[in-house]
Design a protein around this motif. Structure first.
Motif, short mmCIF file in Angstrom:
data_model
loop_
_atom_site.label_atom_id
_atom_site.label_comp_id
_atom_site.label_asym_id
_atom_site.label_seq_id
_atom_site.Cartn_x
_atom_site.Cartn_y
_atom_site.Cartn_z
N GLY A 123 0.79 -1.24 0.00
CA GLY A 123 0.00 0.00 0.00
C GLY A 123 0.81 1.27 0.00
N ARG A 174 2.04 2.87 -2.49
CA ARG A 174 1.75 3.75 -3.63
C ARG A 174 0.82 2.98 -4.57
NH1 ARG A 174 7.17 3.20 -7.54
NH2 ARG A 174 6.88 0.98 -7.88
N ARG A 218 9.27 1.08 0.93
CA ARG A 218 9.11 2.54 0.78
C ARG A 218 8.38 3.11 1.99
NH1 ARG A 218 7.92 0.57 -4.04
NH2 ARG A 218 9.40 1.02 -5.70
N ALA A 258 6.64 -5.55 6.05
CA ALA A 258 6.95 -6.97 5.86
C ALA A 258 7.46 -7.20 4.45
CB ALA A 258 5.70 -7.83 6.08
N ASN A 268 -2.58 -7.27 -2.86
CA ASN A 268 -2.15 -6.37 -3.93
C ASN A 268 -0.63 -6.40 -4.16
OD1 ASN A 268 -2.37 -3.73 -5.63
ND2 ASN A 268 -0.92 -3.20 -4.00
N ALA A 313 3.04 -7.26 -5.08
CA ALA A 313 3.61 -8.14 -6.11
C ALA A 313 4.95 -7.61 -6.57
CB ALA A 313 2.67 -8.25 -7.31
N VAL A 314 5.82 -8.52 -6.95
CA VAL A 314 7.00 -8.14 -7.72
C VAL A 314 6.50 -8.04 -9.15
CG1 VAL A 314 9.34 -8.76 -8.40
CG2 VAL A 314 8.50 -9.38 -6.12
N VAL A 328 6.81 -14.11 -3.64
CA VAL A 328 6.01 -12.95 -3.20
C VAL A 328 4.59 -13.03 -3.77
CG1 VAL A 328 5.82 -10.44 -3.28
CG2 VAL A 328 8.07 -11.51 -3.01
N ILE A 333 -5.47 -9.04 -6.44
CA ILE A 333 -5.17 -8.22 -7.61
C ILE A 333 -4.36 -9.09 -8.57
CG2 ILE A 333 -4.24 -6.05 -8.47
CD1 ILE A 333 -6.41 -5.68 -6.31
N GLY A 334 -5.03 -9.58 -9.58
CA GLY A 334 -4.39 -10.41 -10.59
C GLY A 334 -3.91 -9.55 -11.74
N SER A 335 -4.08 -10.02 -12.96
CA SER A 335 -3.63 -9.23 -14.11
C SER A 335 -4.20 -9.78 -15.41
CB SER A 335 -2.10 -9.27 -14.20
OG SER A 335 -1.66 -8.61 -15.38
N TYR A 355 5.81 -13.51 -14.11
CA TYR A 355 4.75 -12.62 -13.63
C TYR A 355 3.38 -13.12 -14.12
CZ TYR A 355 1.98 -8.35 -13.05
OH TYR A 355 1.00 -7.44 -12.71
N THR A 368 0.02 3.83 -12.77
CA THR A 368 0.59 3.97 -11.43
C THR A 368 1.99 4.58 -11.56
OG1 THR A 368 1.50 1.72 -11.49
CG2 THR A 368 -0.70 2.00 -10.55
N GLN A 426 4.53 2.86 -13.63
CA GLN A 426 4.35 2.86 -15.08
C GLN A 426 4.57 4.22 -15.73
OE1 GLN A 426 4.24 -0.09 -15.87
NE2 GLN A 426 2.35 -1.21 -15.51
P1 NAD Z 1 3.71 -1.18 -7.43
O1 NAD Z 1 5.01 -1.76 -7.79
O2 NAD Z 1 3.69 0.22 -6.95
O3 NAD Z 1 2.94 -2.07 -6.37
C1 NAD Z 1 3.40 -3.28 -5.90
C2 NAD Z 1 3.43 -3.23 -4.41
O4 NAD Z 1 3.91 -4.48 -3.92
C3 NAD Z 1 4.41 -2.16 -3.89
O5 NAD Z 1 3.80 -1.43 -2.84
C4 NAD Z 1 5.57 -2.97 -3.37
O6 NAD Z 1 6.22 -2.38 -2.28
C5 NAD Z 1 4.88 -4.25 -2.94
N1 NAD Z 1 5.84 -5.34 -2.86
C6 NAD Z 1 6.73 -5.74 -3.81
N2 NAD Z 1 7.50 -6.72 -3.32
C7 NAD Z 1 7.07 -6.95 -2.06
C8 NAD Z 1 7.47 -7.86 -1.05
N3 NAD Z 1 8.49 -8.70 -1.22
N4 NAD Z 1 6.81 -7.84 0.13
C9 NAD Z 1 5.80 -6.98 0.33
N5 NAD Z 1 5.37 -6.10 -0.59
C10 NAD Z 1 6.01 -6.09 -1.77
O7 NAD Z 1 2.81 -1.32 -8.71
P2 NAD Z 1 1.24 -1.16 -9.02
O8 NAD Z 1 1.19 -0.85 -10.46
O9 NAD Z 1 0.55 -0.28 -8.05
O10 NAD Z 1 0.73 -2.67 -8.85
C11 NAD Z 1 -0.10 -3.10 -7.79
C12 NAD Z 1 -0.69 -4.44 -8.12
O11 NAD Z 1 -1.47 -4.35 -9.30
C13 NAD Z 1 0.35 -5.54 -8.36
O12 NAD Z 1 -0.15 -6.76 -7.86
C14 NAD Z 1 0.40 -5.59 -9.88
O13 NAD Z 1 0.83 -6.85 -10.33
C15 NAD Z 1 -1.05 -5.33 -10.22
N6 NAD Z 1 -1.28 -4.84 -11.59
C16 NAD Z 1 -0.81 -3.62 -11.96
C17 NAD Z 1 -1.01 -3.20 -13.27
C18 NAD Z 1 -0.52 -1.86 -13.75
O14 NAD Z 1 -0.49 -1.62 -14.96
N7 NAD Z 1 -0.13 -0.93 -12.87
C19 NAD Z 1 -1.70 -4.02 -14.18
C20 NAD Z 1 -2.15 -5.26 -13.75
C21 NAD Z 1 -1.94 -5.66 -12.45
#
Ligand code: NAD
Length: 253
Positions: free
Chosen positions: A9, A11, A35, A56, A84, A86-87, A115, A143-145, A158, A193, A196
């Motif tokens: 959470g 960002r 962060r 964590a 939510n 994800a790497v 993760v 939150i999938g994709s 991924y 986000t 991106q």
């Molecule tokens: P983001 O990288 O800002 O969010 C990912 C979050 O996961 C971050 O807050 C990060 O700190 C956390 N994270 C990563 N590794 C971690 C770990 N080892 N332990 C705990 N937390 C960890 O990117 P986002 O674009 O906000 O993506 C959020 C979610 O949405 C993700 O699951 C991503 O796969 C999914 N998603 C995003 C998009 C997109 O285009 N932005 C599209 C499809 C799915």
């Protein structure tokens, strides 16, 4: 007032999801990995009171169970889990099969599985046990994709972990329905986000926008609104679903 645990959470989509629940009157535990300043900002800007911050690395063994226990201690109870964290695709996690040395390939696969899948699975386990013991029902939203359906040629681990997360959600929806727990997933397409920003402002930006017939990419708030609805009692009958959130882009290409 519900207790809501949102992972990742600091960002992006996680921050927008935390805001949507807080705006609806819920108390939110915001988990972050690295962060801290960004995560503190997320919590500081949430409407309402009683929110909390949890640190964590969800790829570490034991971190998921500890995170749920800390969220329960801080909020009194957890009614909703949003998986939510994800790497996600980034320059250092790119691993197209033909160009990637085995060592990097294995490293990225293991980290993404640890993760994105095992961390989320353990969070589901700990939350489900908490909810079953309380007997009050609840909701899990993953939150999938879109990449789970279209493929991720540059980030195959991924795509695979997101497909597995969708499938995990379907299995748990069946297993947990007798306990009044709804389990759903969303499959976003490209979302604007912070992660991106570079792609959207660079040469790829226009191609990404015209993937959708709306001529734009999605917003974190659009994802958050659907997640908030899916976690509501009104959406219990949607349990097991995977919601496409990609502006019909999968129908256009
Ligand atoms: P983001 O990288 O800002 O969010 C990912 C979050 O996961 C971050 O807050 C990060 O700190 C956390 N994270 C990563 N590794 C971690 C770990 N080892 N332990 C705990 N937390 C960890 O990117 P986002 O674009 O906000 O993506 C959020 C979610 O949405 C993700 O699951 C991503 O796969 C999914 N998603 C995003 C998009 C997109 O285009 N932005 C599209 C499809 C799915």
């Amino acid at each position: 007032m519900r207790g809501v645990l949102v992972t990742g959470g600091s960002r992006g989509i996680g921050r927008a999801v935390a805001r949507a629940f807080a705006a609806g009157g819920d108390r939110v535990a915001v988990q972050y990995a690295g962060r801290r300043a960004d995560a503190e900002r997320t919590v500081r800007e949430l409407p309402g009171t009683g929110h909390t911050l949890l640190q964590a690395d969800l790829g570490e063994p034991g971190a998921a169970e500890r995170t749920v226990a800390e969220a329960v201690a801080a909020l009194g109870a957890v009614d909703v889990l949003v998986n939510n964290a994800a790497v996600a695709p980034a320059a250092d996690t790119r691993h197209p099969i033909a160009e990637t040395p085995l060592e990097h390939w294995q490293q990225v696969w293991r980290r993404m599985v640890d993760v994105n899948l095992l961390g989320a699975a353990d969070l589901c386990w700990a939350t489900a046990h908490h909810l079953v013991n309380r007997g009050t029902g609840g909701a899990i939203v993953n939150i999938g994709s879109r990449g789970a359906f279209r493929g991720e040629p540059d980030f195959p681990a991924y795509g695979a972990t997101k497909a597995a997360l969708h499938a995990l959600g379907q299995s748990l929806a069946v297993a947990l329905a007798p306990h009044g727990i709804a389990v759903t997933s969303v499959a976003p397409g490209f979302v604007a986000t912070e992660r991106q920003t570079g792609k959207l402002s660079g040469p790829e930006g226009e191609r990404l926008r015209v993937e959708s017939p709306f001529g734009r990419v999605g917003t974190p708030e659009e994802v958050a609104a659907t997640v908030h609805f899916l976690a509501s009692p009104a959406a219990a009958w949607a349990s097991g679903t995977i919601v496409d959130l990609n502006g019909a882009s999968h129908l256009r290409t």
